[in-house]
Design an enzyme around this catalytic site. Structure first.
Site, PDB file in Angstrom:
ATOM      1  CB  SER A   1      -0.872   0.006   1.257  1.00  0.00           C
ATOM      2  OG  SER A   1      -1.476   1.283   1.425  1.00  0.00           O
TER       3      SER A   1
ATOM      4  CE1 TYR B   1      -3.952  -2.022   5.445  1.00  0.00           C
ATOM      5  CE2 TYR B   1      -3.212   0.180   4.831  1.00  0.00           C
ATOM      6  CZ  TYR B   1      -3.683  -1.064   4.475  1.00  0.00           C
ATOM      7  OH  TYR B   1      -3.872  -1.374   3.156  1.00  0.00           O
TER       8      TYR B   1
HETATM    9  N1  NAP Z   1      -8.995  -0.961  -0.629  1.00  0.00           N
HETATM   10  C1  NAP Z   1      -7.950  -0.153  -0.570  1.00  0.00           C
HETATM   11  O1  NAP Z   1      -8.102   1.090  -0.625  1.00  0.00           O
HETATM   12  C2  NAP Z   1      -6.566  -0.711  -0.459  1.00  0.00           C
HETATM   13  C3  NAP Z   1      -5.487   0.162  -0.660  1.00  0.00           C
HETATM   14  C4  NAP Z   1      -4.191  -0.327  -0.570  1.00  0.00           C
HETATM   15  C5  NAP Z   1      -3.972  -1.656  -0.286  1.00  0.00           C
HETATM   16  N2  NAP Z   1      -5.038  -2.481  -0.080  1.00  0.00           N
HETATM   17  C6  NAP Z   1      -4.759  -3.882   0.268  1.00  0.00           C
HETATM   18  O2  NAP Z   1      -5.303  -4.721  -0.710  1.00  0.00           O
HETATM   19  C7  NAP Z   1      -5.651  -5.972  -0.131  1.00  0.00           C
HETATM   20  C8  NAP Z   1      -7.079  -6.339  -0.504  1.00  0.00           C
HETATM   21  O3  NAP Z   1      -7.947  -5.362   0.029  1.00  0.00           O
HETATM   22  P1  NAP Z   1      -9.407  -5.127  -0.546  1.00  0.00           P
HETATM   23  O4  NAP Z   1      -9.536  -3.681  -0.792  1.00  0.00           O
HETATM   24  O5  NAP Z   1      -9.671  -6.094  -1.642  1.00  0.00           O
HETATM   25  O6  NAP Z   1     -10.269  -5.459   0.769  1.00  0.00           O
HETATM   26  P2  NAP Z   1     -11.610  -6.332   0.979  1.00  0.00           P
HETATM   27  O7  NAP Z   1     -12.538  -6.140  -0.162  1.00  0.00           O
HETATM   28  O8  NAP Z   1     -12.062  -5.987   2.351  1.00  0.00           O
HETATM   29  O9  NAP Z   1     -11.083  -7.840   0.953  1.00  0.00           O
HETATM   30  C9  NAP Z   1     -10.286  -8.343   1.980  1.00  0.00           C
HETATM   31  C10 NAP Z   1     -10.074  -9.824   1.749  1.00  0.00           C
HETATM   32  O10 NAP Z   1      -9.222 -10.307   2.794  1.00  0.00           O
HETATM   33  C11 NAP Z   1      -9.780 -11.511   3.314  1.00  0.00           C
HETATM   34  N3  NAP Z   1      -9.468 -11.679   4.728  1.00  0.00           N
HETATM   35  C12 NAP Z   1      -9.607 -10.768   5.731  1.00  0.00           C
HETATM   36  N4  NAP Z   1      -9.314 -11.337   6.908  1.00  0.00           N
HETATM   37  C13 NAP Z   1      -9.003 -12.645   6.644  1.00  0.00           C
HETATM   38  C14 NAP Z   1      -8.624 -13.749   7.446  1.00  0.00           C
HETATM   39  N5  NAP Z   1      -8.521 -13.667   8.795  1.00  0.00           N
HETATM   40  N6  NAP Z   1      -8.351 -14.934   6.843  1.00  0.00           N
HETATM   41  C15 NAP Z   1      -8.463 -15.062   5.507  1.00  0.00           C
HETATM   42  N7  NAP Z   1      -8.837 -14.048   4.687  1.00  0.00           N
HETATM   43  C16 NAP Z   1      -9.096 -12.862   5.259  1.00  0.00           C
HETATM   44  C17 NAP Z   1     -11.287 -11.339   3.159  1.00  0.00           C
HETATM   45  O11 NAP Z   1     -11.885 -12.631   3.162  1.00  0.00           O
HETATM   46  P3  NAP Z   1     -13.374 -12.887   3.817  1.00  0.00           P
HETATM   47  O12 NAP Z   1     -14.236 -11.737   3.389  1.00  0.00           O
HETATM   48  O13 NAP Z   1     -13.766 -14.195   3.191  1.00  0.00           O
HETATM   49  O14 NAP Z   1     -13.146 -12.951   5.278  1.00  0.00           O
HETATM   50  C18 NAP Z   1     -11.379 -10.631   1.819  1.00  0.00           C
HETATM   51  O15 NAP Z   1     -11.398 -11.566   0.774  1.00  0.00           O
HETATM   52  C19 NAP Z   1      -5.438  -5.819   1.376  1.00  0.00           C
HETATM   53  O16 NAP Z   1      -4.212  -6.414   1.727  1.00  0.00           O
HETATM   54  C20 NAP Z   1      -5.392  -4.323   1.573  1.00  0.00           C
HETATM   55  O17 NAP Z   1      -4.613  -3.955   2.679  1.00  0.00           O
HETATM   56  C21 NAP Z   1      -6.327  -2.056  -0.173  1.00  0.00           C
END
Ligand code: NAP
Length: 242
Positions: free
Chosen positions: A128, A141
């Site tokens: 990130s 984070y």
């Molecule tokens: N969204 C942003 O603005 C952003 C920006 C920079 C980086 N990121 C990074 O990108 C990645 C994906 O984020 P996203 O935006 O796609 O978020 P998201 O839509 O909330 O998805 C998060 C995913 O992580 C899984 N997860 C969470 N806790 C878990 C656990 N204990 N065990 C197994 N799986 C788990 C969830 O699975 P379940 O729902 O099945 O629990 C879900 O599939 C993350 O690492 C985040 O930090 C996101």
């Protein structure tokens, strides 16, 4: 194998990879959403809680039992939390460390030996911009993402010439359920949120090309470079302009 395949960036990546003909191993905790995705794309659902220290080992074993080998790991599972560090609930801090940081390191440790033996493999980590420049009220984070970035950077040296590549994808804000889940909405003007599919495109580029550090959007590489070259100047500007 895609962790976080049940939502957001992981879901978009799993869909793109399945469309490109990959057999996808889909990790998350929500069995129903994983099963739906597996039905739609021909992948395999492997529900596992990566917040438990034993979760990565169980997931790696299930993946190898299902497919025999893992050619590419996309570590997208993650969660956020926003607020003053002194008020971070301790169980939230534990989950941030386990899911965002420890789980990817453990999964790589388990899957890398097979990749090295076959002299073929890709590891794509979701970092990130927060882990590159730091963000107020997101210290825990940002630390997990900064740690992941240094892991990727160090591993890069080890993996040169082995046929295995490590990639770091660095999004700004992405339009996914991430912000609802962390409990506070995204409130900045910039960077404007991009779609999960745009990040998925970068993830796939990490697998199929030699690009190893992919900012999404691309211009975010500029503030990261300013921070690297002149952290004091960056801090003054960030404090003034937000
Ligand atoms: N969204 C942003 O603005 C952003 C920006 C920079 C980086 N990121 C990074 O990108 C990645 C994906 O984020 P996203 O935006 O796609 O978020 P998201 O839509 O909330 O998805 C998060 C995913 O992580 C899984 N997860 C969470 N806790 C878990 C656990 N204990 N065990 C197994 N799986 C788990 C969830 O699975 P379940 O729902 O099945 O629990 C879900 O599939 C993350 O690492 C985040 O930090 C996101």
């Amino acid at each position: 194998m895609i962790t976080g395949a049940s939502s957001g960036i992981g879901l978009a990546t799993a869909t793109r990879l399945a469309d490109a003909g990959w057999l996808t191993l889909l990790s998350g905790t929500d069995r129903t959403r994983l099963d739906d995705l597996a039905d739609r794309t021909g992948g395999r659902a492997l529900p596992e809680d990566l917040g438990k220290p034993d979760g990565p080992r169980r997931l790696a074993e299930a993946a190898l039992a299902e497919a025999g080998r893992v050619d590419a790991l996309v570590a997208s599972a993650g969660l956020g939390w926003r607020g003053p560090y002194a008020q971070t609930p301790s169980d939230t801090l534990d989950r941030l460390i386990e899911v965002n940081f420890a789980a990817p390191l453990r999964l790589v440790r388990l899957l890398l030996p097979g990749m090295l033996e076959r002299r073929h493999g890709r590891i794509v980590l979701l970092g990130s911009i927060a882990g590159q420049v730091g963000v107020r009220d997101e210290s825990g984070y940002a630390a997990t993402k900064g740690g992941l970035a240094m892991f990727a950077e160090s591993l890069w040296y080890e993996l040169r010439g082995t046929g295995v590549g490590v990639r770091l994808v660095l999004p700004g804000a992405v339009d996914t359920p991430f912000f609802d889940r962390r409990g506070t909405p995204y409130q900045r003007d910039r960077p404007r949120p991009v779609s999960a599919d745009r990040v998925a495109e970068a993830v796939v580029a990490g697998i199929t090309t030699e690009r190893d550090r992919l900012y999404v959007p691309h211009w975010l590489g500029f503030p990261a470079r300013v921070h690297g070259a002149a952290p004091g100047v960056f801090r003054r500007m960030a404090s003034r302009f937000g």
